[in-house]
Motif scaffolding. Structure first.
Motif, PDB file in Angstrom:
ATOM      1  N   HIS A  52     -54.202 -77.099  11.705  1.00 60.52           N
ATOM      2  CA  HIS A  52     -53.173 -76.116  11.366  1.00 60.52           C
ATOM      3  C   HIS A  52     -52.819 -76.287   9.897  1.00 60.52           C
ATOM      4  O   HIS A  52     -52.494 -77.386   9.459  1.00 60.52           O
ATOM      5  N   PHE A  53     -52.906 -75.187   9.139  1.00 62.57           N
ATOM      6  CA  PHE A  53     -52.615 -75.198   7.708  1.00 62.57           C
ATOM      7  C   PHE A  53     -51.640 -74.083   7.383  1.00 62.57           C
ATOM      8  O   PHE A  53     -51.701 -73.010   7.976  1.00 62.57           O
ATOM      9  N   HIS A  54     -50.752 -74.353   6.430  1.00 61.43           N
ATOM     10  CA  HIS A  54     -49.738 -73.377   6.056  1.00 61.43           C
ATOM     11  C   HIS A  54     -49.625 -73.308   4.535  1.00 61.43           C
ATOM     12  O   HIS A  54     -49.437 -74.329   3.879  1.00 61.43           O
ATOM     13  N   HIS A  55     -49.763 -72.092   3.979  1.00 60.17           N
ATOM     14  CA  HIS A  55     -49.536 -71.856   2.544  1.00 60.17           C
ATOM     15  C   HIS A  55     -48.107 -71.371   2.398  1.00 60.17           C
ATOM     16  O   HIS A  55     -47.665 -70.484   3.126  1.00 60.17           O
ATOM     17  N   PHE A  56     -47.377 -71.942   1.467  1.00 55.02           N
ATOM     18  CA  PHE A  56     -45.970 -71.614   1.299  1.00 55.02           C
ATOM     19  C   PHE A  56     -45.739 -70.336   0.501  1.00 55.02           C
ATOM     20  O   PHE A  56     -44.605 -69.964   0.241  1.00 55.02           O
ATOM     21  N   GLY A  57     -46.821 -69.642   0.125  1.00 51.36           N
ATOM     22  CA  GLY A  57     -46.710 -68.356  -0.534  1.00 51.36           C
ATOM     23  C   GLY A  57     -46.706 -68.451  -2.045  1.00 51.36           C
ATOM     24  O   GLY A  57     -46.364 -69.476  -2.625  1.00 51.36           O
ATOM     25  N   GLY A  58     -47.102 -67.340  -2.671  1.00 47.60           N
ATOM     26  CA  GLY A  58     -47.077 -67.250  -4.123  1.00 47.60           C
ATOM     27  C   GLY A  58     -47.816 -68.377  -4.803  1.00 47.60           C
ATOM     28  O   GLY A  58     -48.958 -68.681  -4.471  1.00 47.60           O
ATOM     29  N   GLU A  59     -47.148 -69.014  -5.736  1.00 41.49           N
ATOM     30  CA  GLU A  59     -47.739 -70.094  -6.521  1.00 41.49           C
ATOM     31  C   GLU A  59     -47.568 -71.466  -5.865  1.00 41.49           C
ATOM     32  O   GLU A  59     -47.947 -72.482  -6.438  1.00 41.49           O
ATOM     33  N   HIS A  60     -46.995 -71.487  -4.664  1.00 42.46           N
ATOM     34  CA  HIS A  60     -46.709 -72.754  -3.984  1.00 42.46           C
ATOM     35  C   HIS A  60     -47.955 -73.335  -3.323  1.00 42.46           C
ATOM     36  O   HIS A  60     -49.003 -72.707  -3.268  1.00 42.46           O
ATOM     37  N   GLY A  61     -47.809 -74.517  -2.776  1.00 45.97           N
ATOM     38  CA  GLY A  61     -48.924 -75.254  -2.204  1.00 45.97           C
ATOM     39  C   GLY A  61     -49.122 -75.053  -0.722  1.00 45.97           C
ATOM     40  O   GLY A  61     -48.609 -74.105  -0.107  1.00 45.97           O
ATOM     41  N   VAL A  62     -49.852 -75.986  -0.164  1.00 49.35           N
ATOM     42  CA  VAL A  62     -50.291 -75.949   1.229  1.00 49.35           C
ATOM     43  C   VAL A  62     -49.951 -77.281   1.889  1.00 49.35           C
ATOM     44  O   VAL A  62     -50.016 -78.330   1.248  1.00 49.35           O
ATOM     45  N   THR A  63     -49.602 -77.217   3.158  1.00 52.36           N
ATOM     46  CA  THR A  63     -49.538 -78.422   3.977  1.00 52.36           C
ATOM     47  C   THR A  63     -50.467 -78.186   5.161  1.00 52.36           C
ATOM     48  O   THR A  63     -50.554 -77.062   5.675  1.00 52.36           O
ATOM     49  N   GLY A  64     -51.175 -79.221   5.560  1.00 50.18           N
ATOM     50  CA  GLY A  64     -52.120 -79.041   6.651  1.00 50.18           C
ATOM     51  C   GLY A  64     -52.392 -80.332   7.387  1.00 50.18           C
ATOM     52  O   GLY A  64     -52.247 -81.419   6.836  1.00 50.18           O
ATOM     53  N   VAL A  65     -52.791 -80.155   8.642  1.00 48.27           N
ATOM     54  CA  VAL A  65     -53.129 -81.301   9.482  1.00 48.27           C
ATOM     55  C   VAL A  65     -54.386 -80.977  10.292  1.00 48.27           C
ATOM     56  O   VAL A  65     -54.552 -79.864  10.788  1.00 48.27           O
ATOM     57  N   VAL A  66     -55.269 -81.972  10.364  1.00 45.96           N
ATOM     58  CA  VAL A  66     -56.432 -81.914  11.242  1.00 45.96           C
ATOM     59  C   VAL A  66     -56.224 -83.013  12.270  1.00 45.96           C
ATOM     60  O   VAL A  66     -56.172 -84.199  11.921  1.00 45.96           O
ATOM     61  N   LEU A  67     -56.041 -82.611  13.522  1.00 46.95           N
ATOM     62  CA  LEU A  67     -55.874 -83.587  14.603  1.00 46.95           C
ATOM     63  C   LEU A  67     -57.241 -84.045  15.065  1.00 46.95           C
ATOM     64  O   LEU A  67     -58.133 -83.226  15.305  1.00 46.95           O
ATOM     65  N   LEU A  68     -57.408 -85.341  15.175  1.00 46.30           N
ATOM     66  CA  LEU A  68     -58.685 -85.936  15.544  1.00 46.30           C
ATOM     67  C   LEU A  68     -58.564 -86.712  16.843  1.00 46.30           C
ATOM     68  O   LEU A  68     -57.482 -87.236  17.149  1.00 46.30           O
ATOM     69  N   ALA A  69     -59.643 -86.850  17.559  1.00 45.08           N
ATOM     70  CA  ALA A  69     -59.659 -87.752  18.711  1.00 45.08           C
ATOM     71  C   ALA A  69     -59.333 -89.163  18.226  1.00 45.08           C
ATOM     72  O   ALA A  69     -58.730 -89.947  18.945  1.00 45.08           O
ATOM     73  N   GLU A  70     -59.680 -89.456  16.968  1.00 44.81           N
ATOM     74  CA  GLU A  70     -59.460 -90.772  16.372  1.00 44.81           C
ATOM     75  C   GLU A  70     -58.143 -90.867  15.622  1.00 44.81           C
ATOM     76  O   GLU A  70     -57.836 -91.887  15.051  1.00 44.81           O
ATOM     77  N   SER A  71     -57.350 -89.839  15.515  1.00 44.95           N
ATOM     78  CA  SER A  71     -56.006 -89.770  14.948  1.00 44.95           C
ATOM     79  C   SER A  71     -55.817 -88.512  14.117  1.00 44.95           C
ATOM     80  O   SER A  71     -55.728 -87.434  14.677  1.00 44.95           O
ATOM     81  N   HIS A  72     -55.796 -88.603  12.734  1.00 38.25           N
ATOM     82  CA  HIS A  72     -55.452 -87.408  11.961  1.00 38.25           C
ATOM     83  C   HIS A  72     -55.871 -87.491  10.500  1.00 38.25           C
ATOM     84  O   HIS A  72     -56.119 -88.571   9.970  1.00 38.25           O
ATOM     85  N   ILE A  73     -55.910 -86.307   9.869  1.00 37.90           N
ATOM     86  CA  ILE A  73     -56.007 -86.158   8.417  1.00 37.90           C
ATOM     87  C   ILE A  73     -54.929 -85.144   8.042  1.00 37.90           C
ATOM     88  O   ILE A  73     -54.848 -84.079   8.643  1.00 37.90           O
ATOM     89  N   THR A  74     -54.086 -85.483   7.056  1.00 36.75           N
ATOM     90  CA  THR A  74     -53.110 -84.513   6.570  1.00 36.75           C
ATOM     91  C   THR A  74     -53.250 -84.365   5.055  1.00 36.75           C
ATOM     92  O   THR A  74     -53.720 -85.267   4.368  1.00 36.75           O
ATOM     93  N   ILE A  75     -52.816 -83.192   4.573  1.00 38.78           N
ATOM     94  CA  ILE A  75     -52.810 -82.933   3.137  1.00 38.78           C
ATOM     95  C   ILE A  75     -51.547 -82.157   2.776  1.00 38.78           C
ATOM     96  O   ILE A  75     -51.073 -81.327   3.569  1.00 38.78           O
TER      97      ILE A  75
END
Length: 126
Positions: A52-75
């Motif tokens: 699940h990834f979300h762009h905050f709009g306009g010139e703003h950034g992104v937050t995202g998560v990849v759920l894994l069987a082994e845990s997670h990656i977030t950005i």
């Protein structure tokens, strides 16, 4: 007092990576960032459950998560600073350091600060 046996699969590595010098447009693109992180999970030998990834709009950034069987990656990204913060926790035989390296390559990061913390109570034999 009850003794608790820790499953070997609960042991893993937690990697925090600060990446800098990245193109601002890339740090605003939720679709591309999701593709990069899902690919990095595969490179690391992890199994993706969802993302699940979300762009905050306009010139703003992104937050995202990849759920894994082994845990997670977030950005979390800050395009105005050309900066991305990664949090990668993987257990079992997955290789979080390889995920970080792949993401840094795909983002063409000019700067990297990577810290690793071993998690769990008893590492599996290697």
């Amino acid at each position: 007092m009850t003794s608790v046996t820790t499953p070997r699969e609960a042991y893993g590595s937690h990697v925090l990576a600060d990446l800098g010098g990245i193109g601002a447009d890339l740090l605003r693109d939720a679709v591309v960032l999701e593709t990069i992180l899902v690919n990095a999970a595969a490179v690391a030998g992890a199994r993706v459950l969802s993302a699940h990834f979300h762009h905050f709009g306009g010139e703003h950034g992104v937050t995202g998560v990849v759920l894994l069987a082994e845990s997670h990656i977030t950005i979390h990204t800050w395009p105005e600073h050309r900066f991305a913060a990664l949090d990668i926790f993987m257990c079992g035989k997955a290789r979080p350091e390889e995920a970080v390296a792949q993401i840094a390559r795909d983002l063409q990061a000019e700067l990297q600060n990577v810290r690793t913390c071993e998690r769990g109570f008893a590492p599996p034999p290697r």
